[in-house]
Design a protein around this motif. Structure first.
Motif, PDB file in Angstrom:
ATOM      1  N   VAL A  58      -4.462  25.567 -28.817  1.00  0.00           N
ATOM      2  CA  VAL A  58      -3.964  24.236 -28.442  1.00  0.00           C
ATOM      3  C   VAL A  58      -3.385  23.515 -29.653  1.00  0.00           C
ATOM      4  N   PHE A  59      -4.086  23.581 -30.788  1.00  0.00           N
ATOM      5  CA  PHE A  59      -3.608  22.898 -31.989  1.00  0.00           C
ATOM      6  C   PHE A  59      -2.390  23.593 -32.593  1.00  0.00           C
ATOM      7  N   SER A  60      -2.248  24.885 -32.378  1.00  0.00           N
ATOM      8  CA  SER A  60      -1.045  25.571 -32.859  1.00  0.00           C
ATOM      9  C   SER A  60       0.186  25.100 -32.099  1.00  0.00           C
ATOM     10  N   ALA A  61       0.024  24.822 -30.808  1.00  0.00           N
ATOM     11  CA  ALA A  61       1.153  24.319 -30.020  1.00  0.00           C
ATOM     12  C   ALA A  61       1.476  22.874 -30.366  1.00  0.00           C
ATOM     13  N   LEU A 103     -18.914  29.987 -27.724  1.00  0.00           N
ATOM     14  CA  LEU A 103     -18.363  29.227 -28.845  1.00  0.00           C
ATOM     15  C   LEU A 103     -17.132  29.910 -29.428  1.00  0.00           C
ATOM     16  N   ILE A 104     -17.137  31.237 -29.472  1.00  0.00           N
ATOM     17  CA  ILE A 104     -15.996  31.955 -30.036  1.00  0.00           C
ATOM     18  C   ILE A 104     -14.752  31.700 -29.207  1.00  0.00           C
ATOM     19  N   GLU A 105     -14.865  31.811 -27.895  1.00  0.00           N
ATOM     20  CA  GLU A 105     -13.710  31.552 -27.029  1.00  0.00           C
ATOM     21  C   GLU A 105     -13.257  30.109 -27.145  1.00  0.00           C
ATOM     22  N   MET A 106     -14.205  29.175 -27.305  1.00  0.00           N
ATOM     23  CA  MET A 106     -13.829  27.764 -27.436  1.00  0.00           C
ATOM     24  C   MET A 106     -12.993  27.540 -28.693  1.00  0.00           C
ATOM     25  N   VAL A 107     -13.383  28.153 -29.815  1.00  0.00           N
ATOM     26  CA  VAL A 107     -12.628  27.997 -31.056  1.00  0.00           C
ATOM     27  C   VAL A 107     -11.253  28.639 -30.920  1.00  0.00           C
ATOM     28  N   VAL A 108     -11.171  29.798 -30.259  1.00  0.00           N
ATOM     29  CA  VAL A 108      -9.872  30.435 -30.050  1.00  0.00           C
ATOM     30  C   VAL A 108      -8.970  29.548 -29.197  1.00  0.00           C
ATOM     31  N   ALA A 109      -9.526  28.970 -28.128  1.00  0.00           N
ATOM     32  CA  ALA A 109      -8.733  28.077 -27.285  1.00  0.00           C
ATOM     33  C   ALA A 109      -8.292  26.835 -28.049  1.00  0.00           C
ATOM     34  N   HIS A 112      -2.160  11.927 -28.842  1.00  0.00           N
ATOM     35  CA  HIS A 112      -2.252  13.387 -28.716  1.00  0.00           C
ATOM     36  C   HIS A 112      -2.910  13.734 -27.384  1.00  0.00           C
ATOM     37  N   LYS A 113      -2.450  14.818 -26.778  1.00  0.00           N
ATOM     38  CA  LYS A 113      -2.912  15.183 -25.441  1.00  0.00           C
ATOM     39  C   LYS A 113      -4.371  15.609 -25.436  1.00  0.00           C
ATOM     40  N   HIS A 114      -4.855  16.197 -26.521  1.00  0.00           N
ATOM     41  CA  HIS A 114      -6.203  16.771 -26.528  1.00  0.00           C
ATOM     42  C   HIS A 114      -7.127  16.154 -27.572  1.00  0.00           C
ATOM     43  N   VAL A 115      -6.688  15.142 -28.303  1.00  0.00           N
ATOM     44  CA  VAL A 115      -7.512  14.520 -29.345  1.00  0.00           C
ATOM     45  C   VAL A 115      -7.432  13.011 -29.179  1.00  0.00           C
ATOM     46  N   GLY A 116      -8.593  12.364 -29.115  1.00  0.00           N
ATOM     47  CA  GLY A 116      -8.628  10.917 -28.984  1.00  0.00           C
ATOM     48  C   GLY A 116      -8.416  10.224 -30.308  1.00  0.00           C
ATOM     49  N   GLY A 117      -8.368   8.912 -30.254  1.00  0.00           N
ATOM     50  CA  GLY A 117      -8.157   8.142 -31.469  1.00  0.00           C
ATOM     51  C   GLY A 117      -9.288   8.266 -32.469  1.00  0.00           C
ATOM     52  N   THR A 174      -9.926  36.972 -22.731  1.00  0.00           N
ATOM     53  CA  THR A 174      -8.921  35.912 -22.805  1.00  0.00           C
ATOM     54  C   THR A 174      -7.980  36.209 -23.952  1.00  0.00           C
ATOM     55  N   THR A 175      -6.715  36.001 -23.721  1.00  0.00           N
ATOM     56  CA  THR A 175      -5.731  36.178 -24.775  1.00  0.00           C
ATOM     57  C   THR A 175      -4.952  34.891 -24.932  1.00  0.00           C
ATOM     58  N   HIS A 176      -4.482  34.609 -26.132  1.00  0.00           N
ATOM     59  CA  HIS A 176      -3.708  33.417 -26.434  1.00  0.00           C
ATOM     60  C   HIS A 176      -2.454  33.863 -27.168  1.00  0.00           C
ATOM     61  N   ALA A 177      -1.327  33.637 -26.521  1.00  0.00           N
ATOM     62  CA  ALA A 177      -0.071  34.153 -27.073  1.00  0.00           C
ATOM     63  C   ALA A 177       0.277  33.497 -28.397  1.00  0.00           C
ATOM     64  N   SER A 178      -0.095  32.230 -28.564  1.00  0.00           N
ATOM     65  CA  SER A 178       0.310  31.515 -29.770  1.00  0.00           C
ATOM     66  C   SER A 178      -0.687  31.632 -30.900  1.00  0.00           C
ATOM     67  N   PHE A 179      -1.751  32.426 -30.695  1.00  0.00           N
ATOM     68  CA  PHE A 179      -2.758  32.563 -31.751  1.00  0.00           C
ATOM     69  C   PHE A 179      -2.980  34.032 -32.010  1.00  0.00           C
ATOM     70  N   PRO A 180      -3.105  34.462 -33.252  1.00  0.00           N
ATOM     71  CA  PRO A 180      -3.098  35.888 -33.572  1.00  0.00           C
ATOM     72  C   PRO A 180      -4.369  36.620 -33.196  1.00  0.00           C
TER      73      PRO A 180
END
Length: 308
Positions: free
Chosen positions: A221-224, A211-217, A187-192, A62-68
């Protein structure tokens, strides 16, 4: 008529042909034997690979364009780090038989905190209340993960809980607030309450997710869209003005000399007092105007960040 049978006589050419056939048969047998050995070796390798995949399922790249970070590189790096972290092992021994597969929990948690994305996470034990109302102490990874927002790298506080049903159930993650920060509303991905909701955890599969992929994802999401922002600086309260001196319209001094009295008007003191009061009022108004402008600038900056 009698049938006559003739036996072939052994000649030099016939003997040579037989020898060649024998050598050819020997070569074929040797080649077949080598091919059989290769097939058996491949079969053993595939069996071993299938056992390893059952114990530790492969993770899709998996690659994430917005994360290094690149997930493939992180997984390859952690394939060589199979030693359990002693902190995790100690905590799991304290939790007893909470997890059905403690070796998997140990391996996943240790791999995460030894990876590039989990260097700032520390294992611990904390209570978790699940959706069904059950509360139990479980393993938690607390610390920060990196996010990239507007070209700048920030550290976001998170708590990653591994529920008792892990890895059949996904991890439960909460965003935590640092001093001077507030949670972004709607927020779209974080509740109150700070709980993180992502497609990755919603589609969690113990065989294909990690877990590693979950943290990268989550970092992507939080970078966007960062879930927290710093609070605007509150305008300082205006300093209390010095109390003006009492007004003296006149001062009457009476003296009894030669059975007479004299009245002295102190008009000069009254003018100085009024001038002092006016200067203090102007200073207060100027200070209030400056603070109002500063508050307006902060509000406009916050509005621009929300719009972005």
């Amino acid at each position: 008529k009698t049938a006559t049978t003739t036996r072939p006589t052994k000649t030099a050419s016939t003997t040579t042909t037989l020898e060649q056939q024998t050598l050819l048969f020997g070569r074929r047998s040797m080649r077949d034997f080598c091919q059989q050995q290769q097939r058996q070796q491949r079969s053993k390798t595939q069996t071993q690979a299938s056992r390893n995949s059952t114990a530790s399922p492969p993770v899709a790249p998996t690659t994430h364009a917005s994360f290094p970070f690149h997930t493939d590189q992180l997984i390859k790096r952690n394939e060589t780090i199979m030693v359990s972290d002693p902190r995790v092992s100690s905590l799991l021994s304290r939790l007893g038989g909470l997890y059905r597969d403690p070796s998997r929990v140990d391996r996943d948690a240790s791999s995460l905190i030894k990876s590039a994305v989990g260097l700032h996470l520390v294992p611990g034990i904390a209570p978790l209340v699940e959706n069904n109302g059950n509360a139990s102490n479980c393993l938690v990874l607390q610390g920060t993960i990196s996010i990239v927002y507007l070209g700048q790298t920030y550290q976001q506080l998170v708590d990653i809980y591994l529920p008792p049903s892990y890895p059949r159930s996904p991890p439960v993650t909460y965003v935590r607030l640092a001093p001077g920060m507030y949670m972004k509303e709607n927020h779209k991905h974080v509740g109150g309450d700070g709980m993180v909701y992502m497609p990755y955890t919603h589609e969690w599969n113990a065989r294909t997710h990690s877990l590693i992929e979950m943290v990268v994802a989550m970092s992507s999401v939080f970078s966007a869209s960062p879930p927290v922002f710093s609070k605007p600086a509150e305008a300082p309260a205006p300093a209390a003005a010095d109390p003006p001196p009492p007004e003296y319209t006149s001062s009457i001094f009476q003296s009894t000399q030669n059975n007479g009295s004299s009245i002295i008007n102190n008009n000069t003191t009254s003018l100085e007092s009024e001038r002092y009061i006016q200067e203090q009022m102007q200073a207060i108004l100027a200070r209030e105007a400056e603070e109002a402008n500063r508050a307006a600038d902060i509000a406009r900056q916050a509005a621009r960040e929300d719009a972005e």
